[in-house]
Design a protein around this motif. Structure first.
Motif, PDB file in Angstrom:
ATOM      1  N   HIS A 271     -23.965  50.858  13.954  1.00  0.00           N
ATOM      2  CA  HIS A 271     -24.863  51.134  12.828  1.00  0.00           C
ATOM      3  C   HIS A 271     -24.673  50.021  11.806  1.00  0.00           C
ATOM      4  CE1 HIS A 271     -25.558  55.246  14.264  1.00  0.00           C
ATOM      5  NE2 HIS A 271     -24.266  55.229  14.573  1.00  0.00           N
ATOM      6  N   THR A 272     -25.768  49.481  11.286  1.00  0.00           N
ATOM      7  CA  THR A 272     -25.695  48.404  10.308  1.00  0.00           C
ATOM      8  C   THR A 272     -26.174  48.913   8.959  1.00  0.00           C
ATOM      9  OG1 THR A 272     -26.122  46.764  12.019  1.00  0.00           O
ATOM     10  CG2 THR A 272     -26.467  46.073   9.744  1.00  0.00           C
ATOM     11  N   PHE A 273     -25.411  48.635   7.922  1.00  0.00           N
ATOM     12  CA  PHE A 273     -25.746  49.030   6.560  1.00  0.00           C
ATOM     13  C   PHE A 273     -25.750  47.790   5.685  1.00  0.00           C
ATOM     14  CE2 PHE A 273     -23.724  52.637   8.526  1.00  0.00           C
ATOM     15  CZ  PHE A 273     -24.518  53.712   8.149  1.00  0.00           C
ATOM     16  N   THR A 274     -26.686  47.713   4.764  1.00  0.00           N
ATOM     17  CA  THR A 274     -26.737  46.631   3.785  1.00  0.00           C
ATOM     18  C   THR A 274     -26.741  47.256   2.401  1.00  0.00           C
ATOM     19  OG1 THR A 274     -27.998  45.253   5.303  1.00  0.00           O
ATOM     20  CG2 THR A 274     -28.037  44.624   2.985  1.00  0.00           C
ATOM     21  N   PHE A 275     -25.834  46.815   1.550  1.00  0.00           N
ATOM     22  CA  PHE A 275     -25.745  47.320   0.194  1.00  0.00           C
ATOM     23  C   PHE A 275     -25.932  46.163  -0.785  1.00  0.00           C
ATOM     24  CE2 PHE A 275     -23.123  50.142   2.738  1.00  0.00           C
ATOM     25  CZ  PHE A 275     -23.544  51.399   2.324  1.00  0.00           C
ATOM     26  N   THR A 276     -26.556  46.442  -1.887  1.00  0.00           N
ATOM     27  CA  THR A 276     -26.650  45.471  -2.967  1.00  0.00           C
ATOM     28  C   THR A 276     -25.667  45.907  -4.041  1.00  0.00           C
ATOM     29  OG1 THR A 276     -28.979  45.074  -2.513  1.00  0.00           O
ATOM     30  CG2 THR A 276     -28.171  44.451  -4.699  1.00  0.00           C
ATOM     31  N   VAL A 277     -24.784  44.996  -4.407  1.00  0.00           N
ATOM     32  CA  VAL A 277     -23.770  45.297  -5.410  1.00  0.00           C
ATOM     33  C   VAL A 277     -24.079  44.469  -6.651  1.00  0.00           C
ATOM     34  CG1 VAL A 277     -21.306  45.190  -5.957  1.00  0.00           C
ATOM     35  CG2 VAL A 277     -22.053  45.735  -3.623  1.00  0.00           C
ATOM     36  N   THR A 278     -24.154  45.120  -7.795  1.00  0.00           N
ATOM     37  CA  THR A 278     -24.378  44.423  -9.060  1.00  0.00           C
ATOM     38  C   THR A 278     -23.090  44.491  -9.868  1.00  0.00           C
ATOM     39  OG1 THR A 278     -26.704  45.064  -9.033  1.00  0.00           O
ATOM     40  CG2 THR A 278     -25.792  44.353 -11.153  1.00  0.00           C
TER      41      THR A 278
ATOM     42  N   ASP B  25     -19.451  29.860 -11.566  1.00  0.00           N
ATOM     43  CA  ASP B  25     -18.959  29.674 -10.198  1.00  0.00           C
ATOM     44  C   ASP B  25     -17.570  30.282 -10.017  1.00  0.00           C
ATOM     45  OD1 ASP B  25     -21.269  28.402  -9.367  1.00  0.00           O
ATOM     46  OD2 ASP B  25     -20.442  26.382  -9.587  1.00  0.00           O
ATOM     47  N   GLU B  26     -16.693  30.102 -11.011  1.00  0.00           N
ATOM     48  CA  GLU B  26     -15.345  30.684 -10.936  1.00  0.00           C
ATOM     49  C   GLU B  26     -15.419  32.205 -10.891  1.00  0.00           C
ATOM     50  OE1 GLU B  26     -12.270  27.814 -13.250  1.00  0.00           O
ATOM     51  OE2 GLU B  26     -13.894  28.665 -14.480  1.00  0.00           O
ATOM     52  N   MET B  27     -16.302  32.770 -11.715  1.00  0.00           N
ATOM     53  CA  MET B  27     -16.457  34.231 -11.721  1.00  0.00           C
ATOM     54  C   MET B  27     -16.984  34.721 -10.376  1.00  0.00           C
ATOM     55  SD  MET B  27     -18.010  35.086 -15.452  1.00  0.00           S
ATOM     56  CE  MET B  27     -18.255  33.615 -16.411  1.00  0.00           C
ATOM     57  N   ALA B  28     -17.991  34.030  -9.847  1.00  0.00           N
ATOM     58  CA  ALA B  28     -18.581  34.425  -8.562  1.00  0.00           C
ATOM     59  C   ALA B  28     -17.550  34.354  -7.441  1.00  0.00           C
ATOM     60  CB  ALA B  28     -19.786  33.538  -8.241  1.00  0.00           C
ATOM     61  N   GLU B  29     -16.750  33.288  -7.413  1.00  0.00           N
ATOM     62  CA  GLU B  29     -15.711  33.155  -6.387  1.00  0.00           C
ATOM     63  C   GLU B  29     -14.708  34.298  -6.463  1.00  0.00           C
ATOM     64  OE1 GLU B  29     -13.901  29.280  -6.541  1.00  0.00           O
ATOM     65  OE2 GLU B  29     -15.860  28.294  -6.404  1.00  0.00           O
TER      66      GLU B  29
ATOM     67  N   GLU C 224     -14.509  40.751  -0.442  1.00  0.00           N
ATOM     68  CA  GLU C 224     -14.037  40.490   0.921  1.00  0.00           C
ATOM     69  C   GLU C 224     -12.738  41.240   1.208  1.00  0.00           C
ATOM     70  OE1 GLU C 224     -15.955  36.091   1.728  1.00  0.00           O
ATOM     71  OE2 GLU C 224     -13.897  36.219   0.988  1.00  0.00           O
ATOM     72  N   ASN C 225     -11.899  41.389   0.223  1.00  0.00           N
ATOM     73  CA  ASN C 225     -10.628  42.101   0.404  1.00  0.00           C
ATOM     74  C   ASN C 225     -10.790  43.619   0.386  1.00  0.00           C
ATOM     75  OD1 ASN C 225      -9.066  39.776   0.673  1.00  0.00           O
ATOM     76  ND2 ASN C 225      -8.866  39.555  -1.520  1.00  0.00           N
ATOM     77  N   ALA C 226     -11.996  44.098   0.124  1.00  0.00           N
ATOM     78  CA  ALA C 226     -12.241  45.542   0.071  1.00  0.00           C
ATOM     79  C   ALA C 226     -12.391  46.157   1.462  1.00  0.00           C
ATOM     80  CB  ALA C 226     -13.500  45.828  -0.757  1.00  0.00           C
ATOM     81  N   ASP C 227     -12.457  45.347   2.510  1.00  0.00           N
ATOM     82  CA  ASP C 227     -12.641  45.860   3.880  1.00  0.00           C
ATOM     83  C   ASP C 227     -11.431  46.673   4.308  1.00  0.00           C
ATOM     84  OD1 ASP C 227     -13.181  46.333   6.530  1.00  0.00           O
ATOM     85  OD2 ASP C 227     -13.092  44.257   7.138  1.00  0.00           O
TER      86      ASP C 227
ATOM     87  N   THR D 114     -16.730  46.411  12.534  1.00  0.00           N
ATOM     88  CA  THR D 114     -16.790  45.324  13.517  1.00  0.00           C
ATOM     89  C   THR D 114     -17.346  44.043  12.919  1.00  0.00           C
ATOM     90  OG1 THR D 114     -18.954  46.099  14.279  1.00  0.00           O
ATOM     91  CG2 THR D 114     -17.014  46.893  15.468  1.00  0.00           C
ATOM     92  N   MET D 115     -17.941  44.113  11.722  1.00  0.00           N
ATOM     93  CA  MET D 115     -18.471  42.943  11.040  1.00  0.00           C
ATOM     94  C   MET D 115     -18.421  43.207   9.553  1.00  0.00           C
ATOM     95  SD  MET D 115     -21.321  41.199   9.489  1.00  0.00           S
ATOM     96  CE  MET D 115     -22.594  42.403   9.573  1.00  0.00           C
ATOM     97  N   TRP D 116     -18.017  42.190   8.793  1.00  0.00           N
ATOM     98  CA  TRP D 116     -17.897  42.321   7.334  1.00  0.00           C
ATOM     99  C   TRP D 116     -18.307  40.995   6.735  1.00  0.00           C
ATOM    100  CZ3 TRP D 116     -16.744  46.270   4.091  1.00  0.00           C
ATOM    101  CH2 TRP D 116     -16.366  45.970   2.792  1.00  0.00           C
ATOM    102  N   GLU D 117     -19.358  40.996   5.917  1.00  0.00           N
ATOM    103  CA  GLU D 117     -19.873  39.748   5.388  1.00  0.00           C
ATOM    104  C   GLU D 117     -20.264  39.936   3.929  1.00  0.00           C
ATOM    105  OE1 GLU D 117     -22.784  36.880   7.509  1.00  0.00           O
ATOM    106  OE2 GLU D 117     -24.018  38.382   6.498  1.00  0.00           O
ATOM    107  N   VAL D 118     -19.914  38.980   3.101  1.00  0.00           N
ATOM    108  CA  VAL D 118     -20.274  39.011   1.684  1.00  0.00           C
ATOM    109  C   VAL D 118     -21.080  37.756   1.391  1.00  0.00           C
ATOM    110  CG1 VAL D 118     -19.421  39.020  -0.690  1.00  0.00           C
ATOM    111  CG2 VAL D 118     -18.195  40.294   1.074  1.00  0.00           C
ATOM    112  N   GLU D 119     -22.268  37.918   0.835  1.00  0.00           N
ATOM    113  CA  GLU D 119     -23.127  36.792   0.496  1.00  0.00           C
ATOM    114  C   GLU D 119     -23.447  36.812  -0.974  1.00  0.00           C
ATOM    115  OE1 GLU D 119     -26.656  36.398   2.824  1.00  0.00           O
ATOM    116  OE2 GLU D 119     -25.639  36.990   4.669  1.00  0.00           O
ATOM    117  N   GLN D 120     -23.494  35.654  -1.577  1.00  0.00           N
ATOM    118  CA  GLN D 120     -23.885  35.560  -2.983  1.00  0.00           C
ATOM    119  C   GLN D 120     -25.386  35.320  -3.042  1.00  0.00           C
ATOM    120  OE1 GLN D 120     -21.848  32.620  -5.287  1.00  0.00           O
ATOM    121  NE2 GLN D 120     -23.040  33.019  -7.099  1.00  0.00           N
TER     122      GLN D 120
END
Length: 63
Positions: free
Chosen positions: A3-10, A24-28, A35-38, A56-62
């Protein structure tokens, strides 16, 4: 079956102390935090509370 889920986090940040950091420092820092929340798995769910699902898959995109 996967099952694939996509969430938008603000995330909204407000400086409390110290000198200003770049966007950029804040975003990093936020990406690293997410990423460490997995947890690796989700457990204790389902009708009987005994179902376990492994990540089985964990991805974080900006955006």
């Amino acid at each position: 079956m996967a099952h694939t889920f996509t969430f938008t986090v603000t995330v909204e940040l407000e400086r409390e102390q110290g000198k200003f950091a770049t966007r950029d420092e804040m975003a990093e820092a936020i990406i690293e935090w997410l990423e460490n929340a997995d947890e690796g798995s989700i457990y204790g769910i389902g009708a009987d509370g005994d179902s376990t699902y492994n990540t089985t898959m964990w991805e974080v995109e900006q955006a």
